[in-house]
Design an enzyme around this catalytic site. Sequence first.
Site, PDB file in Angstrom:
ATOM      1  N   HIS A 294       0.968  -0.691   0.093  1.00  0.00           N
ATOM      2  CA  HIS A 294       0.384  -0.187  -0.307  1.00  0.00           C
ATOM      3  C   HIS A 294       0.640   1.517  -0.183  1.00  0.00           C
ATOM      4  O   HIS A 294       0.525   2.460   0.113  1.00  0.00           O
ATOM      5  CB  HIS A 294      -1.068   0.138   1.534  1.00  0.00           C
ATOM      6  CG  HIS A 294      -1.939  -1.103   1.195  1.00  0.00           C
ATOM      7  ND1 HIS A 294      -3.292  -0.372   0.575  1.00  0.00           N
ATOM      8  CD2 HIS A 294      -2.407  -2.067   0.970  1.00  0.00           C
ATOM      9  CE1 HIS A 294      -4.286  -0.876   0.338  1.00  0.00           C
ATOM     10  NE2 HIS A 294      -3.664  -2.382   0.900  1.00  0.00           N
TER      11      HIS A 294
ATOM     12  N   LYS B 288      -9.328  13.871   3.857  1.00  0.00           N
ATOM     13  CA  LYS B 288      -8.502  12.974   4.061  1.00  0.00           C
ATOM     14  C   LYS B 288      -7.936  12.576   4.940  1.00  0.00           C
ATOM     15  O   LYS B 288      -7.664  13.897   5.507  1.00  0.00           O
ATOM     16  CB  LYS B 288      -7.421  12.913   2.499  1.00  0.00           C
ATOM     17  CG  LYS B 288      -6.476  13.937   2.231  1.00  0.00           C
ATOM     18  CD  LYS B 288      -6.022  13.723   0.783  1.00  0.00           C
ATOM     19  CE  LYS B 288      -6.962  14.036  -0.401  1.00  0.00           C
ATOM     20  NZ  LYS B 288      -7.031  12.991  -0.860  1.00  0.00           N
ATOM     21  N   ARG B 289      -7.208  11.776   5.434  1.00  0.00           N
ATOM     22  CA  ARG B 289      -6.113  11.958   6.206  1.00  0.00           C
ATOM     23  C   ARG B 289      -4.902  13.221   6.762  1.00  0.00           C
ATOM     24  O   ARG B 289      -4.949  13.011   5.112  1.00  0.00           O
ATOM     25  CB  ARG B 289      -5.123  10.091   6.422  1.00  0.00           C
ATOM     26  CG  ARG B 289      -6.693   9.531   7.283  1.00  0.00           C
ATOM     27  CD  ARG B 289      -6.639   9.760   8.505  1.00  0.00           C
ATOM     28  NE  ARG B 289      -5.808   9.738  10.031  1.00  0.00           N
ATOM     29  CZ  ARG B 289      -5.487   8.992  10.919  1.00  0.00           C
ATOM     30  NH1 ARG B 289      -6.487   7.566  10.356  1.00  0.00           N
ATOM     31  NH2 ARG B 289      -4.529   8.923  11.921  1.00  0.00           N
TER      32      ARG B 289
ATOM     33  N   LYS C 155       0.370  14.486   1.259  1.00  0.00           N
ATOM     34  CA  LYS C 155      -1.237  14.921   1.160  1.00  0.00           C
ATOM     35  C   LYS C 155      -1.183  16.193   0.723  1.00  0.00           C
ATOM     36  O   LYS C 155      -2.686  16.606  -0.183  1.00  0.00           O
ATOM     37  CB  LYS C 155      -2.233  14.118   1.760  1.00  0.00           C
ATOM     38  CG  LYS C 155      -2.483  12.206   1.754  1.00  0.00           C
ATOM     39  CD  LYS C 155      -3.319  12.378   2.815  1.00  0.00           C
ATOM     40  CE  LYS C 155      -3.320  10.652   2.680  1.00  0.00           C
ATOM     41  NZ  LYS C 155      -3.949  10.387   2.008  1.00  0.00           N
TER      42      LYS C 155
ATOM     43  N   THR D  88      -8.423   5.784  -2.666  1.00  0.00           N
ATOM     44  CA  THR D  88      -9.962   6.174  -3.472  1.00  0.00           C
ATOM     45  C   THR D  88     -10.965   7.227  -3.331  1.00  0.00           C
ATOM     46  O   THR D  88     -12.050   6.658  -3.698  1.00  0.00           O
ATOM     47  CB  THR D  88     -10.378   5.095  -2.009  1.00  0.00           C
ATOM     48  OG1 THR D  88     -10.525   5.224  -1.140  1.00  0.00           O
ATOM     49  CG2 THR D  88      -9.372   3.707  -3.035  1.00  0.00           C
TER      50      THR D  88
ATOM     51  N   LYS E 219     -14.478   8.648  -5.086  1.00  0.00           N
ATOM     52  CA  LYS E 219     -15.553   8.875  -4.456  1.00  0.00           C
ATOM     53  C   LYS E 219     -16.994  10.547  -5.133  1.00  0.00           C
ATOM     54  O   LYS E 219     -17.764  10.529  -5.373  1.00  0.00           O
ATOM     55  CB  LYS E 219     -15.628   8.745  -3.227  1.00  0.00           C
ATOM     56  CG  LYS E 219     -15.362   7.777  -2.476  1.00  0.00           C
ATOM     57  CD  LYS E 219     -15.127   7.642  -1.396  1.00  0.00           C
ATOM     58  CE  LYS E 219     -13.912   6.029  -0.907  1.00  0.00           C
ATOM     59  NZ  LYS E 219     -13.228   6.611   0.964  1.00  0.00           N
TER      60      LYS E 219
HETATM   61  C1  LIG Z   1     -12.497   6.779   1.158  1.00  0.00           C
HETATM   62  C2  LIG Z   1     -11.818   7.492   1.841  1.00  0.00           C
HETATM   63  C3  LIG Z   1     -10.256   7.188   3.145  1.00  0.00           C
HETATM   64  C4  LIG Z   1      -9.591   7.136   1.982  1.00  0.00           C
HETATM   65  O1  LIG Z   1      -8.896   9.038   1.395  1.00  0.00           O
HETATM   66  P1  LIG Z   1      -8.608   9.130   0.112  1.00  0.00           P
HETATM   67  O2  LIG Z   1      -8.673  10.258  -0.503  1.00  0.00           O
HETATM   68  O3  LIG Z   1      -8.109   8.316  -0.872  1.00  0.00           O
HETATM   69  O4  LIG Z   1      -6.974   9.294   1.072  1.00  0.00           O
HETATM   70  C5  LIG Z   1     -10.181   8.160   4.265  1.00  0.00           C
HETATM   71  N1  LIG Z   1     -11.361   8.390   5.368  1.00  0.00           N
HETATM   72  C6  LIG Z   1     -12.479   7.924   4.660  1.00  0.00           C
HETATM   73  C7  LIG Z   1     -13.910   8.169   5.900  1.00  0.00           C
HETATM   74  C8  LIG Z   1     -13.010   7.834   3.603  1.00  0.00           C
HETATM   75  O5  LIG Z   1     -14.354   7.131   2.757  1.00  0.00           O
END
Ligand SMILES: *Cc1c(COP(=O)(O)O)cnc(C)c1O
Length: 820
Positions: free
Chosen positions: A358, A547-548, A553, A655, A659
């Site tokens: 990952h 995101k985190r 990032k 991911t 979305k």
């Molecule tokens: C999809 C998702 C993530 C991952 O987000 P990234 O932008 O790909 O880091 C993190 N937290 C939650 C709650 C998510 O639904």
Amino acid sequence: MYNPIFEKEKFKREVTNNVKTLFRKTVDEATPQQLFQAVSYAVKEVIIDDWIATQKAYKEQDPKIVYYMSMEFLMGRALGNNLINMTAYKEVAEALDEMGIDLNAVENEEPDAALGNGGLGRLAACFLDSLATLGYAAYGCGIRYRYGMFKQKIEDGYQVETPDNWLKNGNPFELRRPEYAKEVRFGGNIRVEYDEEGKTHFVQEHYESVRAVPYDMPIVGYNNHMVNTLRIWDAEPIVDFQLDEFDRGDYHKAVEQENLAKNIVEVLYPNDNHYAGKELRLKQQYFFISASIQQALSKYKMTHDDIHKLPEKVTFQMNDTHPTVAVAELMRILLDEEGLGWNEAWEITTHTCAYTNHTIMAEALEKWPIDLFSRLLPRVYQIIQEIDRRFVEQIRSQYPGDEGKVKRMAILMDGQVKMAHLAIVAGYSVNGVAALHTEILKKQELRDFYEMMPSKFNNKTNGITQRRFLLHGNPLLADWVTEKLGTKDWATDLSLMSGLRKWADDEEALKEFMSIKYKNKERLAQYILEHNGIEIDPRSIFDVQVKRLHEYKRQLLNILHVMYLYNQIKEHPERSFYPRTFIFGAKASAGYIRAKQIIKLINSVADVVNNDRSINGKLKVVFIEDYRVSNAELLFAGADVSEQISTASKEASGTGNMKFMLNGAPTLGTMDGANVEIVQEVGIENAFIFGLSSDEVISFEQHGGYNPVDIYNSDHEIRRVVDQLVDGTYGYGNREMYRDLYNSLLNTKSSSRADMYFILKDFRAYAEAQEKVEAAYRDRDRWAKMALLNTASCGKFSSDRTIEEYVKDIWHLDKLTVEV
Ligand SMILES: *Cc1c(COP(=O)(O)O)cnc(C)c1O
């Protein structure tokens, strides 16, 4: 045809009866939380029959089973998702409405099952949804943490963590399965015994142990009666279970074992992409792996007598290196309990375990100190020593005289156990999670391994489930898609979304599409008003980065750009400026100080900007507290712009990007992770791409970085923004508050490189891309078309596609049908 839950009247009676038997109340008297419980038990009642039928199908059809081993499952809420997958959501909403109950309000009473940090844990959850939907036999294997991901509070702009006591009201969907409890042993020492035949036996003694008790959660497939299982393990003291003869009557031992059990499953480590090397974390890993493998083997042996054929019926997928101890645990059981010889055991293990990588970031790689590892898992460590000895021998015979290879590739080196190396050597498959990421693995980070065993390496680009992130999260758009496509089959075949392309020039359809986006923006604005007390204008551009919080990032790049825009507006009030709302949501690991400073900075900027009457509300900044799956669903639906601005090469896939795309938000991003494939699908003209390429970043890194001071000196607008970190503008007059962030960008004297994440290097390109966003948004028709084309082009990014690829290339599972 398929309507298990509906007999509507029966369902209503069930809810009423549950309120009565659980709480001695009538529906009118029940609290919202009690209604959630009552409704959930009524839903579970229906799920149970399909769950039993699925187990029966397992027995009769004897399919190959994948065990998805993961330290994290970021499940979010179950009630609404279960109803969606039972295709019963609207009917249940209607039934409850007739009882004066609002399903939405009931759903909001459910705590998120937040047994994960971010993308990796959410991927595991999406995979389980897809596996059940596609009819594959699968178990999710994990830990039933008493406390999941912490709840985030923002106090005075700072993140404050509070415990996530998600089980305090009980979990209506789980089932405790004490009959499947397993013992897991830690520590002690290994005594070697020889039997009459001269065979060697390894006996662990003076160990501590805990009793692993599984809790099962149903994973409801979409419209197919399949219900798989997420099996998460709780730890209980073993004392009243079965105390080893040796330990009987040892009071201290009993207390120790009680504490061990309590501690082991107490809490999820809140680190994302970061290795902390904590002993308790290794205990957690071995605890759930040992229990899961024991369980998988006893299940296999109930109906099969030849252990050599295990790979025909079982595969263990390791979600990152966290479950990698599985390969040694499987070897241990095969050698010590099944009595196999090394070669036989190795043959089985190396056809049963597969590994997903990952990340390539050095700080995330798991390397356990040998002294800690061997003390905690003495027998497992012996086995790893032997795996390593044989592997090193193999390197030497294949590359005679190349001791550099040995140093770089050995599993045991410099006093450490390198978990990724163990996973690659013992796994039959090594996959990356996006095309670019897999290429970087092969060419850079894992190059030696790729050269030695190229056939193991493969790519599986991540995906997301459209059931949760469109059907549940965005019902307006879901209905519109169904109407426009003339079918709801996209719910299980996302490639059908391409059929929306034909509406991309249809004015009426574009208007409908944008009016749905507007309603979702109103819904999000309402959430923000309720939770932040900030009024935002749904006509402004909703630019979202959720995101985190991680330096790679680059939330810092985003907020520095907001500071830059604010300067522009103040300096040029005459210029027309399209109103913008910048929305952030992010948790920082509790010990990640710089990440927390960035959260504080975002909130400081929000304070200054949102309260400056002189800019007429042209700019708003919002920090969403406690970003998690349940509010994520609202954020994706209500976003205009998807911020995916990681330093190229650092984000393995992402991911969240998928979305947003599904929900019609174009990507503003770098050529990193799956962004590359998103652009391939939607066309570069329907995204806003900027910044260094991964090759450029890697090349800079190999040459010691770059000099940000040149940029600081030559670009006065950038200099101004950077200086504002230390001139009190956002520190309430305190010039020291953001000094560390300032230094991280400019100061080459500190131990790490200045601007390691190329924020200033990419700043201008980012600002220009943002100008293009504004220009594109002003052209309503152009924007609508772009947004629609994103939704229409997201077909590849369903986790259904990802799972079918795992099945075809790695798992080789059989499809199951469940009859009811
Ligand atoms: C999809 C998702 C993530 C991952 O987000 P990234 O932008 O790909 O880091 C993190 N937290 C939650 C709650 C998510 O639904």
